[in-house]
Enzyme design. Structure first.
Site, mmCIF file in Angstrom:
data_model
loop_
_atom_site.group_PDB
_atom_site.id
_atom_site.type_symbol
_atom_site.label_atom_id
_atom_site.label_comp_id
_atom_site.label_asym_id
_atom_site.label_seq_id
_atom_site.Cartn_x
_atom_site.Cartn_y
_atom_site.Cartn_z
ATOM 1 N N HIS A 1 13.502 1.103 9.179
ATOM 2 C CA HIS A 1 14.514 0.491 8.310
ATOM 3 C C HIS A 1 15.915 0.874 8.767
ATOM 4 O O HIS A 1 16.809 0.017 8.893
ATOM 5 C CB HIS A 1 14.270 0.930 6.865
ATOM 6 N N HIS B 1 18.887 -1.673 10.525
ATOM 7 C CA HIS B 1 20.258 -1.822 10.026
ATOM 8 C C HIS B 1 21.281 -1.466 11.108
ATOM 9 O O HIS B 1 22.298 -2.150 11.260
ATOM 10 C CB HIS B 1 20.462 -0.958 8.782
ATOM 11 N N ASP C 1 -18.643 1.962 -22.730
ATOM 12 C CA ASP C 1 -17.513 1.809 -21.816
ATOM 13 C C ASP C 1 -16.310 2.620 -22.282
ATOM 14 O O ASP C 1 -15.584 3.193 -21.464
ATOM 15 C CB ASP C 1 -17.126 0.331 -21.698
ATOM 16 N N CYS D 1 21.661 -0.324 1.060
ATOM 17 C CA CYS D 1 20.578 -1.273 0.811
ATOM 18 C C CYS D 1 19.709 -0.787 -0.357
ATOM 19 O O CYS D 1 19.355 0.384 -0.448
ATOM 20 C CB CYS D 1 19.742 -1.400 2.080
ATOM 21 N N GLU E 1 -8.214 19.833 -7.356
ATOM 22 C CA GLU E 1 -9.420 19.182 -7.851
ATOM 23 C C GLU E 1 -9.181 17.667 -7.912
ATOM 24 O O GLU E 1 -8.127 17.219 -8.371
ATOM 25 C CB GLU E 1 -9.774 19.695 -9.251
ATOM 26 N N GLU F 1 -23.101 6.916 -15.357
ATOM 27 C CA GLU F 1 -22.445 7.959 -16.160
ATOM 28 C C GLU F 1 -22.230 9.238 -15.356
ATOM 29 O O GLU F 1 -22.033 10.315 -15.930
ATOM 30 C CB GLU F 1 -23.262 8.259 -17.418
#
Length: 308
Positions: free
Chosen positions: A79, A83, A182, A52, A200, A208
């Site tokens: 899944h 099947h 921007d 599949c 991090e 800002e």
């Protein structure tokens, strides 16, 4: 795992296609019943769920260290089960030995699969809705909702908040216009994504201001991380249509103590940052457990030191 909106959209598209593909798979099963043809590899093969196309997509999704792992694991299990039970049902019908439980089991497997896909889609849509539109970084709401868990899961490391504020950003907007402002915000966000390391995570907190969550062992290591990012920002030129801009940031960093709320920790980082603004800008300040604020700097040998 924080994603870009384009990555989330690509996964959502695959999930939508998976449901459509399995509608077609069901119709193909009906045809096999009518023709008594049980030779189709994507239906009757031993590894039909791998044949599949969606199964192949699932098989290529990274799982280790992935926050999506539990969702992908449930989808993969459902899944495969769908099947397998579909194959058993088809074989039973063709051999004229089908029982009610064949149909019930297959129906339950279908519902389990669609439910697991829907759960993952809702999870991704929630992440997407919390991504800042301008910068593409996760926003304040995502940080608010995840902080308590991130603080608990940081152990045995410590969790630090680095609060960054662009110096004289109002001057940029007033002098060059808000569109250039921007551009500066988007560029800084893109650079933070590139410069932050595996331990991090960068957020746009508002205006800002940006926040970096840092997982590390010691105050010294956290301060090095904060200073590294501040230096990288100050050295990077930001292109805009009429030229280039240099920006600097002032930052405050502090360690989150077990059980503390996000507001309390940000409050300390903000006071440290404010001290940096008052004493010259373009600097990184650290507030310790006794709420003493110190300037983080390095000497010529790149040895970290703090100065009251």
């Amino acid at each position: 795992m924080i994603r870009k909106t384009t990555e989330i959209d690509a996964v959502l598209l695959e999930l939508n296609k998976s449901v459509d593909a399995h509608y077609k798979w069901l119709v193909k099963m009906f045809r096999c019943v009518v023709s008594s043809d049980v030779t189709q590899p994507d239906i009757m093969g031993d590894n039909a769920h791998f044949v599949c196309q969606f199964g192949q997509w699932l098989n290529h999704q990274p799982v280790e260290g992935n926050e999506d792992a539990s969702y992908l694991s449930k989808i993969n299990t459902a899944h495969e089960k769908m099947h397998v039970l579909g194959k058993e049902l088809l074989a039973a019908i063709v051999d004229n030995r089908s029982q009610a439980w064949h149909f019930d089991s297959f129906q339950d497997a279908l519902l389990e699969f669609t439910s697991s896909v829907m759960d993952y889609k809702l999870y991704l849509l929630n992440i997407r809705s919390n991504i800042d539109i301008l910068t593409g970084l996760p926003g304040r709401r995502m940080l608010d909702e995840s902080f308590d868990q991130q603080l608990r899961e940081a152990e045995p490391l410590n969790l630090y908040i680095l609060l960054l504020d662009i110096d004289r950003f109002k001057y940029v907007n007033d002098t060059y216009g808000h569109l250039v402002g921007d551009v500066v915000l988007r560029n800084l966000a893109s650079n933070l994504l590139a410069w932050t390391r595996h331990d991090e995570v960068a957020y746009r907190y508002g205006g800002e201001e940006f926040i970096i969550l840092i997982r590390t062992k010691t105050d010294d290591q956290a301060c090095r991380a904060g200073l590294r990012l501040c230096h990288l920002i100050g050295r990077k030129k930001i292109p805009y249509p009429d030229g280039e801009l240099n920006i600097t940031v002032t930052a405050g960093i502090t360690r989150a103590q077990p059980g503390e709320t996000l507001d309390v920790v940000i409050g300390r980082a903000d006071r440290a940052m404010y001290e940096g603004k008052q004493t010259g800008r373009n600097r990184c300040m650290f507030m310790d457990e006794q709420q003493k604020i110190t300037l983080i700097e390095t000497n010529d040998q790149m040895t970290l030191r703090v100065r009251a």
